[in-house]
Enzyme design. Structure first.
Site, PDB file in Angstrom:
ATOM      1  N   ASN A 114     -42.935   4.798  17.945  1.00 54.78           N
ATOM      2  CA  ASN A 114     -42.765   3.658  16.976  1.00 54.78           C
ATOM      3  C   ASN A 114     -43.395   3.686  15.604  1.00 54.78           C
ATOM      4  OD1 ASN A 114     -45.401   3.102  17.942  1.00 54.78           O
ATOM      5  ND2 ASN A 114     -44.953   1.074  18.721  1.00 54.78           N
ATOM      6  N   GLU A 128     -61.751   0.182  16.258  1.00 57.17           N
ATOM      7  CA  GLU A 128     -60.956   1.322  15.976  1.00 57.17           C
ATOM      8  C   GLU A 128     -61.332   1.900  14.688  1.00 57.17           C
ATOM      9  OE1 GLU A 128     -57.050  -0.203  16.155  1.00 57.17           O
ATOM     10  OE2 GLU A 128     -57.000  -0.570  18.383  1.00 57.17           O
TER      11      GLU A 128
HETATM   12  P1  CMP Z   1     -49.462   0.907  19.645  1.00 57.62           P
HETATM   13  O1  CMP Z   1     -49.678  -0.159  18.771  1.00 57.62           O
HETATM   14  O2  CMP Z   1     -50.149   2.220  19.308  1.00 57.62           O
HETATM   15  O3  CMP Z   1     -50.484   0.767  20.807  1.00 57.62           O
HETATM   16  C1  CMP Z   1     -50.401   0.879  22.285  1.00 57.62           C
HETATM   17  C2  CMP Z   1     -49.001   1.999  22.170  1.00 57.62           C
HETATM   18  O4  CMP Z   1     -48.725   2.123  23.660  1.00 57.62           O
HETATM   19  C3  CMP Z   1     -47.850   1.072  21.380  1.00 57.62           C
HETATM   20  O5  CMP Z   1     -48.228   1.040  20.264  1.00 57.62           O
HETATM   21  C4  CMP Z   1     -46.568   1.919  22.032  1.00 57.62           C
HETATM   22  O6  CMP Z   1     -46.396   2.916  21.057  1.00 57.62           O
HETATM   23  C5  CMP Z   1     -46.975   2.434  23.301  1.00 57.62           C
HETATM   24  N1  CMP Z   1     -46.242   1.825  24.477  1.00 57.62           N
HETATM   25  C6  CMP Z   1     -46.070   0.444  24.669  1.00 57.62           C
HETATM   26  N2  CMP Z   1     -45.535   0.122  25.798  1.00 57.62           N
HETATM   27  C7  CMP Z   1     -44.892   1.305  25.885  1.00 57.62           C
HETATM   28  C8  CMP Z   1     -43.639   1.788  26.715  1.00 57.62           C
HETATM   29  N3  CMP Z   1     -43.244   0.793  27.638  1.00 57.62           N
HETATM   30  N4  CMP Z   1     -43.314   2.999  26.922  1.00 57.62           N
HETATM   31  C9  CMP Z   1     -44.001   3.645  25.939  1.00 57.62           C
HETATM   32  N5  CMP Z   1     -45.040   3.448  25.190  1.00 57.62           N
HETATM   33  C10 CMP Z   1     -45.353   2.425  25.078  1.00 57.62           C
END
Ligand code: CMP
Length: 140
Positions: A114, A128
């Site tokens: 993402n 962080e």
């Molecule tokens: P981030 O903001 O980096 O913080 C935690 C990360 O976990 C989130 O962005 C997503 O990229 C990842 N994440 C959260 N839910 C899922 C999921 N169901 N499957 C894969 N990755 C996830």
């Protein structure tokens, strides 16, 4: 509104797909200043420590594998209401839920791939930033 600092990460997909420049221009066009930045290829231990609160969740292994799959850009952002502003500019974690014009709507492929990370509150921003910018904490 207060001037805040927050951590942004351009994730491996964002770096590999050539989106660093646009992501930074979105921040700057919206009143956020880059106080510190560095490209890093995270080790498994660094990624596991950073995402420790997610340990035990079903997606943890996938998250760590992805976040160590290539370089990331770590950015200390500063500006009025920077924590919420960065989250607004990123869009929802799931790109299918992200608003039009947000970074994740434009570039993210899935909840995992993402494109960007942003601190979700004041306590996590402080933790962080210290995690990745301990050597430059007076700036960020
Ligand atoms: P981030 O903001 O980096 O913080 C935690 C990360 O976990 C989130 O962005 C997503 O990229 C990842 N994440 C959260 N839910 C899922 C999921 N169901 N499957 C894969 N990755 C996830």
């Amino acid at each position: 509104m207060a001037v805040e600092k927050t951590l942004s990460i351009v994730k491996p997909d964002g770096v590999q797909n050539g989106h660093i420049g646009h992501v930074i221009s979105v921040f700057e066009a919206n009143g956020l200043t880059i106080r510190a930045a560095k490209l890093a290829w995270l080790t498994t231990a660094q990624a596991e420590g950073f995402y420790a609160e997610h340990k035990g969740r079903g997606f943890f292994g996938e998250l760590i594998e992805f976040m160590t799959s290539g370089p990331v850009l770590l950015i200390c952002l500063e500006g009025e209401n920077a924590i919420a502003k960065n989250r607004e500019l990123m869009g929802a974690t799931d790109p299918a839920q992200a608003s039009d014009g947000t970074i994740r709507k434009l570039y993210a492929e899935s909840k995992g791939r993402n494109t960007v990370h942003g601190s979700d509150g004041g306590a996590s921003a402080a933790r962080e930033l210290r995690y990745f910018f301990a050597e430059a904490f007076e700036f960020c």
